[in-house]
Design a protein around this motif. Structure first.
Motif, PDB file in Angstrom:
ATOM      1  N   PHE A 135       0.846  -1.298   0.162  1.00  0.00           N
ATOM      2  CA  PHE A 135      -0.086  -0.154  -0.110  1.00  0.00           C
ATOM      3  C   PHE A 135       0.943   1.248  -0.191  1.00  0.00           C
ATOM      4  N   SER A 136       2.064   1.042  -0.485  1.00  0.00           N
ATOM      5  CA  SER A 136       2.977   2.305  -0.333  1.00  0.00           C
ATOM      6  C   SER A 136       2.782   2.971  -1.843  1.00  0.00           C
ATOM      7  N   MET A 137       3.237   4.260  -1.863  1.00  0.00           N
ATOM      8  CA  MET A 137       2.813   4.967  -2.977  1.00  0.00           C
ATOM      9  C   MET A 137       4.010   4.280  -4.439  1.00  0.00           C
ATOM     10  N   ARG A 138       4.742   3.580  -4.109  1.00  0.00           N
ATOM     11  CA  ARG A 138       5.597   3.138  -5.208  1.00  0.00           C
ATOM     12  C   ARG A 138       4.764   2.109  -5.725  1.00  0.00           C
ATOM     13  N   SER A 139       4.018   1.112  -4.857  1.00  0.00           N
ATOM     14  CA  SER A 139       3.204   0.100  -5.340  1.00  0.00           C
ATOM     15  C   SER A 139       1.985   0.624  -6.112  1.00  0.00           C
ATOM     16  N   ILE A 140       1.406   1.820  -5.606  1.00  0.00           N
ATOM     17  CA  ILE A 140       0.537   2.401  -6.563  1.00  0.00           C
ATOM     18  C   ILE A 140       0.840   2.684  -7.854  1.00  0.00           C
ATOM     19  N   VAL A 141       1.941   3.359  -7.869  1.00  0.00           N
ATOM     20  CA  VAL A 141       2.600   3.855  -9.352  1.00  0.00           C
ATOM     21  C   VAL A 141       2.578   2.507 -10.323  1.00  0.00           C
ATOM     22  N   GLU A 142       3.165   1.475  -9.636  1.00  0.00           N
ATOM     23  CA  GLU A 142       3.667   0.438 -10.296  1.00  0.00           C
ATOM     24  C   GLU A 142       2.171  -0.246 -11.034  1.00  0.00           C
ATOM     25  N   LEU A 143       1.132  -0.030  -9.911  1.00  0.00           N
ATOM     26  CA  LEU A 143      -0.211  -0.667 -10.286  1.00  0.00           C
ATOM     27  C   LEU A 143      -0.690   0.144 -11.552  1.00  0.00           C
ATOM     28  N   LEU A 144      -0.622   1.363 -11.413  1.00  0.00           N
ATOM     29  CA  LEU A 144      -1.038   2.493 -12.468  1.00  0.00           C
ATOM     30  C   LEU A 144      -0.309   2.222 -13.694  1.00  0.00           C
ATOM     31  N   LYS A 145       0.794   2.024 -13.621  1.00  0.00           N
ATOM     32  CA  LYS A 145       1.499   1.609 -14.973  1.00  0.00           C
ATOM     33  C   LYS A 145       1.128   0.457 -15.654  1.00  0.00           C
ATOM     34  N   SER A 146       1.070  -0.571 -14.732  1.00  0.00           N
ATOM     35  CA  SER A 146       0.467  -1.877 -15.348  1.00  0.00           C
ATOM     36  C   SER A 146      -0.895  -1.902 -16.030  1.00  0.00           C
ATOM     37  N   ILE A 147      -1.696  -1.103 -15.153  1.00  0.00           N
ATOM     38  CA  ILE A 147      -3.226  -0.949 -15.864  1.00  0.00           C
ATOM     39  C   ILE A 147      -2.892   0.087 -17.299  1.00  0.00           C
ATOM     40  N   LEU A 148      -2.058   0.832 -17.143  1.00  0.00           N
ATOM     41  CA  LEU A 148      -1.770   1.847 -18.516  1.00  0.00           C
ATOM     42  C   LEU A 148      -1.294   0.935 -19.492  1.00  0.00           C
ATOM     43  N   LYS A 149      -0.299   0.066 -19.156  1.00  0.00           N
ATOM     44  CA  LYS A 149       0.230  -0.760 -20.393  1.00  0.00           C
ATOM     45  C   LYS A 149      -0.859  -1.650 -21.030  1.00  0.00           C
ATOM     46  N   ILE A 150      -1.603  -2.272 -19.870  1.00  0.00           N
ATOM     47  CA  ILE A 150      -2.640  -3.290 -20.453  1.00  0.00           C
ATOM     48  C   ILE A 150      -3.610  -2.535 -21.343  1.00  0.00           C
ATOM     49  N   GLY A 151      -3.966  -1.290 -20.773  1.00  0.00           N
ATOM     50  CA  GLY A 151      -4.839  -0.647 -21.612  1.00  0.00           C
ATOM     51  C   GLY A 151      -4.421  -0.071 -22.963  1.00  0.00           C
ATOM     52  N   ILE A 152      -2.922   0.135 -23.149  1.00  0.00           N
ATOM     53  CA  ILE A 152      -2.297   0.624 -24.397  1.00  0.00           C
ATOM     54  C   ILE A 152      -2.390  -0.569 -25.288  1.00  0.00           C
TER      55      ILE A 152
END
Length: 357
Positions: A135-152
């Motif tokens: 639940f750290s900021m780094r994990s949230i950023v990594e999750l957002l990156k993964s979602i963005l990559k899947i969306g792309i």
């Protein structure tokens, strides 16, 4: 507050962290670079790969219709053939994949290899630490990156397949080679478009990782002060050491005063002890000098040891300023010093004559 980490990390802090294996690294750059290069290597090798796989498949289909019993030697031969097929089709891409990952990683870490990075750390298996990281900021950023990559990736797949989907039924009429060629073309089109977008995503991740790395290494003002004390030494300790060194130097200097030929004073502010030994030096040497209380101490020691003390205000001051301790006097002082030494030597001769008589 002094405890807030608001200061940029010092070069020493960065070097210490580097020794621990804590370096700036964007894994997105490594992944994207590796995938792009491997796919383009496979594209260039595709005709050879298709030919090798097609020949191998044809060979074993024909072999299946002819072979009734498989012997041990036959199995060994098939196994060797499979290894050769693997080498021709997959070994080079695998080697390129490994080599690219290593090179890109080494370029980012500047050829760092730290054994400390492989050491066991209890916090890595600590459930509480793992829960905090989730639940750290780094994990949230990594999750957002993964979602963005899947969306792309979904968008690119949709934009390409929607134009090709009506052509797919026609593949039933194509040869095996034609199907592979068409499929490979679609895949490479997806890789090219997605890869171009992922390159920009990797560049953004590179900047983010750099910012995060610098932020994590920030230091408080107190930490900078402590580091300065460790590298440069505590000012109070250095002051005491310097004081002790000066005291010992004065003691050695005072021990050499009895060996002087003459002490020139002004009259209490400056004192310079001169010694001339023709066998060891070309000119008279200043073996002791001092100002104020130290000058008085030099005069006192000189008088206790029957060293001649003469008063010459301008000469004492000039010698004190111009000549370092242990240094020979400059040529401009030869004449006045020669006169003083000649007078001292004459006095010694007279004293010796009196004692002899």
């Amino acid at each position: 507050m002094s405890g807030e980490k608001t200061e940029k990390a010092t070069p020493k802090r960065k070097q210490d962290e580097r020794k621990k294996g804590n370096v700036f690294l964007s894994r997105e750059i490594v992944t994207i670079s590796t995938l792009m290069i491997v796919f383009y290597v496979m594209k260039s090798m595709m005709p050879s790969i298709i030919s090798t796989i097609g020949g191998s498949v044809t060979h074993y289909i024909d072999l299946a219709g002819e072979t009734e019993v498989i012997s041990y030697d036959g199995l060994r031969s098939y196994f060797i053939d499979l290894i050769i097929t693997f080498i021709k089709t997959a070994l080079i891409p695998l080697l390129v994949c490994c080599l690219t990952a290593v090179i890109v990683t080494m370029l980012q870490t500047r050829m760092l290899f730290s054994a400390k990075a492989f050491q066991f750390k209890g916090e890595r298996i600590n459930p509480l630490s793992g829960f905090k990281k989730m639940f750290s900021m780094r994990s949230i950023v990594e999750l957002l990156k993964s979602i963005l990559k899947i969306g792309i990736l979904i968008y690119v797949l949709y934009s390409i397949i929607k134009d090709e989907i009506f052509l797919m039924p026609r593949m039933m009429d194509m040869t095996f080679t034609g199907v592979l060629s068409k499929t490979g073309s679609i895949i490479m089109n997806i890789i090219s478009k997605a890869g171009l977008i992922f390159i920009f995503l990797g560049a953004a991740d590179y900047l983010y990782q750099w910012w995060q790395y610098e932020k994590n290494l920030r230091m408080s003002k107190q930490e900078i002060k402590d580091e300065y004390k460790q590298t440069e030494g505590d000012p109070q300790v250095k002051g005491r050491i310097r004081s002790m060194q000066q005291q010992r130097a004065r003691q050695r200097m005072m021990q050499s005063v009895p060996e002087a030929d003459v002490v020139i004073r002004n009259p209490t502010h400056f004192a310079v002890a001169i010694k001339y030994d023709q066998s060891s030096s070309r000119a008279p040497v200043v073996i002791a000098k001092g100002m104020d209380s130290l000058a008085l101490k030099i005069i006192e020691v000189a008088e206790e040891n029957n060293v001649y003390v003469t008063e010459n205000k301008p000469l004492a001051r000039a010698l004190y300023d111009a000549v370092e301790l242990g240094g020979e006097i400059p040529e401009r002082f030869y004449r006045p010093i020669a006169e003083v030494l000649a007078f001292v030597y004459n006095l010694r001769k007279k004293d010796m004559s009196k004692h002899e008589s």
